[in-house]
Design an enzyme around this catalytic site. Sequence first.
Site, short mmCIF file in Angstrom:
data_model
loop_
_atom_site.label_atom_id
_atom_site.label_comp_id
_atom_site.label_asym_id
_atom_site.label_seq_id
_atom_site.Cartn_x
_atom_site.Cartn_y
_atom_site.Cartn_z
N HIS A 144 3.35 -4.15 3.31
CA HIS A 144 2.28 -4.37 3.58
C HIS A 144 1.90 -5.08 4.92
CE1 HIS A 144 1.53 -4.12 -0.98
NE2 HIS A 144 1.23 -2.84 -0.26
N GLU A 182 1.49 -9.08 5.77
CA GLU A 182 2.15 -10.06 5.05
C GLU A 182 3.37 -10.55 6.17
OE1 GLU A 182 3.46 -8.01 1.33
OE2 GLU A 182 1.32 -7.97 0.80
N ARG A 195 -3.80 -3.96 5.69
CA ARG A 195 -2.52 -3.82 4.60
C ARG A 195 -1.70 -2.37 4.71
NH1 ARG A 195 -1.68 -5.54 -1.01
NH2 ARG A 195 -1.35 -3.70 -2.33
N HIS A 212 7.64 -9.20 -0.11
CA HIS A 212 6.18 -9.29 0.00
C HIS A 212 5.74 -10.71 -0.01
CE1 HIS A 212 4.94 -5.10 -1.25
NE2 HIS A 212 6.27 -5.11 -1.41
N GLU A 230 7.67 -12.21 -3.95
CA GLU A 230 6.27 -12.55 -3.23
C GLU A 230 6.87 -13.99 -2.62
OE1 GLU A 230 3.36 -10.79 -2.64
OE2 GLU A 230 3.63 -9.31 -4.66
N1 ARG Z 1 1.54 -7.71 -4.54
C1 ARG Z 1 2.73 -6.62 -4.71
C2 ARG Z 1 1.65 -5.23 -4.77
O1 ARG Z 1 0.66 -5.28 -5.36
C3 ARG Z 1 3.42 -6.62 -5.92
C4 ARG Z 1 4.42 -5.36 -6.38
C5 ARG Z 1 4.94 -5.32 -7.60
N2 ARG Z 1 5.43 -4.19 -8.10
C6 ARG Z 1 4.80 -3.14 -8.47
N3 ARG Z 1 5.39 -2.03 -8.52
N4 ARG Z 1 3.55 -3.30 -8.51
O2 ARG Z 1 2.24 -4.17 -4.07
ZN ZN Z 2 2.69 -6.78 -0.47
#
Ligand code: ARG
Ligand code: ZN
Length: 416
Positions: A176, A179, A234, A304, A378
């Site tokens: 992303h 970040e 993003r 992330h 994260e």
């Molecule tokens: N903040 C991340 C996202 O939303 C978390 C990822 C966690 N993993 C996932 N497969 N959603 O992309």
């Molecule tokens: Zn992210």
Amino acid sequence: NMRVLLLFGLVAIALADVTRFEGEKVFRLKPVLDEHVTLIKELAKSIEVDFWSPDSAELVTIDIDVDIRVPAIYLDIVYTILQQNDIEHEVLIEDLQAAVDGQADNKPTPRTHSYTKYNNWDKVQSWIASISSSNPSLISKQVIGNTYEGRPMTVLKLGKKSGSTKPAIFMDCGIHAREWISPAFCQWFVKEALSTYGSDSQMTSLLDQMDVFVLPVFNIDGYDYTHKSNRMWRKTRSRRSGSSCIGADPNRNFNAGWCTIGASSNPCSDTFCGYTPESEIEAKNVADFIRRNKSIIKSYITIHSYSQLLLFPYSYTYELAAHHSELLKVAEGASAALRSLYGTRYTSGPGATTIYPAAGGSDDWAYDLGVKYSYTFELRDTGRYGFLLPESQIKPTCEETMLAVKYIAAYVQKNL
Ligand code: ARG
Ligand code: ZN
């Protein structure tokens, strides 16, 4: 003086292209009634709100913190709705432009790469070139493909050269764009690996026995765009005829329950899953690389921010992963190691229950491919600065995260 005037003119044009955030605020809302959730979702439909956490309006549920960025012109409406409906809230960031400006520490910007600053893509790219030629016995590089806008995606391979193929860990940063602490960590990791090999016994044994593949910036086009045009971007920067909206969420674009939950099929959404799985060339390049090396890759780590979480599969379903208890045990060990340095607290667990269900993530995809130790970090913080973590926190964040990543690596190595 004509030349000075011309220069000012050019600077003005350059500045005009940059999105500014004067007067924008970041709120933390605490919905405790179904009615609050409905109101927040409706608000998101009627005005332009940027979801910082969770990643989109669809993911809002009762009893979670909802961090949103609100443009100045909508502040009155938002305050009215929050007050009329008794939605508990606080202001995390009073003035976003001030926070953007405050992110860089106020020492003069060095022309060169720095591990304690947020380096733009040009600096990261020249750093990749110089670090990979600095120590040919421990590091090499390979291009795994180009981004949508044609930038080379270079994977660094860290590890003592050996005649036979070694088991490996794959780590990426910067899926992303906004970040920024994430690419900073990958750079830090590479530096630490090279500088502690031979003195730190764990790093030495790791790089003797295994290779670590590091992709310093996954979403390079997006990252570049956050430096040049819009700090809050993003997604990728891909375009399609038929839609004026740009980019897809690379972490919704993998083939793992693709676009079934926690993702949007609307190209204008920040969690757009893309037109097909791996429609984003960056996701395809990474997936191809991991597929090609699937017999040697034992662990997938993706970095992330923000929220201070250590997540593992699944996120596309509430079902527990086959290796749930082992993955949890390792995550808890890694979080404890991280916390031992500065007391920073992380929560660990499967994505779906620990943050929210969201399909199409790289972690779930790698896990289902057979890469058992699949983790999503994260990083800092929990919302005080969010994506705008000050540069003064790069060093402590990277130091503590090193301990967690090394903990996972040591466990993987022991269990080859
Ligand atoms: N903040 C991340 C996202 O939303 C978390 C990822 C966690 N993993 C996932 N497969 N959603 O992309
Ligand atoms: Zn992210």
